[in-house]
Design a protein around this motif. Structure first.
Motif, mmCIF file in Angstrom:
data_model
loop_
_atom_site.group_PDB
_atom_site.id
_atom_site.type_symbol
_atom_site.label_atom_id
_atom_site.label_comp_id
_atom_site.label_asym_id
_atom_site.label_seq_id
_atom_site.Cartn_x
_atom_site.Cartn_y
_atom_site.Cartn_z
ATOM 1 N N ASN A 182 -14.426 -30.781 4.641
ATOM 2 C CA ASN A 182 -15.428 -30.375 4.010
ATOM 3 C C ASN A 182 -15.744 -29.059 4.662
ATOM 4 O O ASN A 182 -16.027 -28.143 3.953
ATOM 5 C CB ASN A 182 -16.789 -31.199 4.287
ATOM 6 N N ASP A 183 -15.800 -28.730 5.887
ATOM 7 C CA ASP A 183 -15.916 -27.423 6.532
ATOM 8 C C ASP A 183 -14.659 -26.526 6.107
ATOM 9 O O ASP A 183 -15.142 -25.497 6.009
ATOM 10 C CB ASP A 183 -15.794 -27.806 8.152
ATOM 11 N N ARG A 184 -13.832 -27.065 6.129
ATOM 12 C CA ARG A 184 -12.557 -26.100 5.539
ATOM 13 C C ARG A 184 -12.965 -25.513 4.079
ATOM 14 O O ARG A 184 -12.754 -24.401 3.889
ATOM 15 C CB ARG A 184 -11.325 -26.835 5.744
ATOM 16 N N LEU A 185 -13.255 -26.569 3.350
ATOM 17 C CA LEU A 185 -13.564 -26.183 1.843
ATOM 18 C C LEU A 185 -14.762 -25.362 1.942
ATOM 19 O O LEU A 185 -14.704 -24.210 0.982
ATOM 20 C CB LEU A 185 -13.856 -27.340 1.130
ATOM 21 N N ARG A 186 -15.841 -25.395 2.431
ATOM 22 C CA ARG A 186 -16.923 -24.539 2.665
ATOM 23 C C ARG A 186 -16.575 -23.155 3.166
ATOM 24 O O ARG A 186 -17.091 -22.307 2.859
ATOM 25 C CB ARG A 186 -18.072 -25.261 3.421
ATOM 26 N N ARG A 187 -15.859 -23.018 3.983
ATOM 27 C CA ARG A 187 -15.167 -21.866 4.760
ATOM 28 C C ARG A 187 -14.366 -20.924 3.570
ATOM 29 O O ARG A 187 -14.556 -19.800 3.445
ATOM 30 C CB ARG A 187 -14.270 -22.062 6.058
ATOM 31 N N TRP A 188 -13.517 -21.826 2.858
ATOM 32 C CA TRP A 188 -13.076 -21.121 1.649
ATOM 33 C C TRP A 188 -14.198 -20.577 0.808
ATOM 34 O O TRP A 188 -14.111 -19.474 0.275
ATOM 35 C CB TRP A 188 -12.225 -21.876 0.913
ATOM 36 N N GLU A 189 -14.930 -21.385 0.337
ATOM 37 C CA GLU A 189 -16.148 -20.745 -0.520
ATOM 38 C C GLU A 189 -16.737 -19.599 0.180
ATOM 39 O O GLU A 189 -17.165 -18.468 -0.608
ATOM 40 C CB GLU A 189 -17.270 -21.898 -0.863
ATOM 41 N N THR A 190 -17.125 -19.618 1.394
ATOM 42 C CA THR A 190 -17.935 -18.396 1.980
ATOM 43 C C THR A 190 -16.832 -17.081 1.824
ATOM 44 O O THR A 190 -17.269 -16.221 1.517
ATOM 45 C CB THR A 190 -18.185 -18.884 3.310
ATOM 46 N N TRP A 191 -15.600 -17.402 2.155
ATOM 47 C CA TRP A 191 -14.826 -16.199 1.893
ATOM 48 C C TRP A 191 -14.607 -15.747 0.697
ATOM 49 O O TRP A 191 -14.689 -14.471 0.442
ATOM 50 C CB TRP A 191 -13.284 -16.762 2.642
ATOM 51 N N ASN A 192 -14.393 -16.714 -0.271
ATOM 52 C CA ASN A 192 -14.338 -16.257 -1.648
ATOM 53 C C ASN A 192 -15.516 -15.532 -2.333
ATOM 54 O O ASN A 192 -15.408 -14.571 -3.120
ATOM 55 C CB ASN A 192 -13.895 -17.663 -2.651
ATOM 56 N N LYS A 193 -16.551 -16.097 -1.962
ATOM 57 C CA LYS A 193 -17.937 -15.542 -2.514
ATOM 58 C C LYS A 193 -18.191 -14.098 -1.802
ATOM 59 O O LYS A 193 -18.642 -13.282 -2.440
ATOM 60 C CB LYS A 193 -19.037 -16.311 -2.215
ATOM 61 N N GLY A 194 -17.960 -13.983 -0.510
ATOM 62 C CA GLY A 194 -17.980 -12.710 0.142
ATOM 63 C C GLY A 194 -17.139 -11.706 -0.303
ATOM 64 O O GLY A 194 -17.435 -10.583 -0.666
ATOM 65 N N TYR A 195 -15.795 -12.126 -0.586
ATOM 66 C CA TYR A 195 -14.742 -10.838 -0.943
ATOM 67 C C TYR A 195 -15.197 -10.604 -2.402
ATOM 68 O O TYR A 195 -14.998 -9.508 -2.763
ATOM 69 C CB TYR A 195 -13.465 -11.656 -0.937
ATOM 70 N N PHE A 196 -15.661 -11.781 -3.400
ATOM 71 C CA PHE A 196 -15.937 -11.530 -4.540
ATOM 72 C C PHE A 196 -17.152 -10.285 -4.681
ATOM 73 O O PHE A 196 -17.188 -9.278 -5.377
ATOM 74 C CB PHE A 196 -16.319 -12.613 -5.392
#
Length: 109
Positions: A11-25
Motif C-alpha cells: 500500500n505504501d509503495r502504491l501511495r508513493r506512486w500516486e504522490t509522484w504521479n500527481k506531483g509530476y502531473f
C-alpha cells in the motif's frame, strides 16, 4: 475473483506512486501552460514552425507515460497504470485485489 487487500508495504509503495504521479502531473500542467502561453516571447515557436517547442512538449509528456507504464498490481504483477488516471484504481481487474491495505480503509472512516 478474490477480495484480498494489500499489505502495508504494498500500500505504501502504491501511495508513493500516486504522490509522484500527481506531483509530476501538476508540474507538467503548469509548465505546459506557461510554455504554450509564452512560447513566442521565449523564442520557442513562430507562426510557421513549432521548432523546439515540440521537443519541449514531448519532454514534459514522456515521463507521464513512463509513470503510467511502470504501475503494476503489487499482488499479481499485472500492469494497471492505464486503468486509472492520476490515482491507482480501486481494484485490480486481473486478480480482484483491492488496491489498498485493510488497515488504511479503517483509518479513513
Amino acid at each position: 475473483m478474490s477480495s484480498n487487500y494489500l499489505t502495508s508495504e504494498q500500500n505504501d509503495r502504491l501511495r508513493r506512486w500516486e504522490t509522484w504521479n500527481k506531483g509530476y502531473f501538476i508540474f507538467a500542467f503548469f509548465a505546459l501552460v506557461i510554455t504554450l502561453v509564452f512560447s513566442s516571447q521565449l523564442g520557442l515557436s513562430s507562426g510557421d514552425s513549432w521548432g523546439p517547442l515540440g521537443v519541449l512538449i514531448a519532454a514534459l509528456i514522456t515521463p507521464i507515460i513512463i509513470l503510467q507504464l511502470r504501475l503494476s498490481c503489487p499482488a499479481c504483477g499485472q500492469k494497471i497504470g492505464w486503468q486509472a488516471k492520476l490515482m491507482a484504481p480501486d481494484q485490480c481487474k486481473a486478480c480482484g485485489t483491492f488496491l489498498r491495505s485493510k488497515d488504511s480503509s479503517s483509518k479513513n472512516l
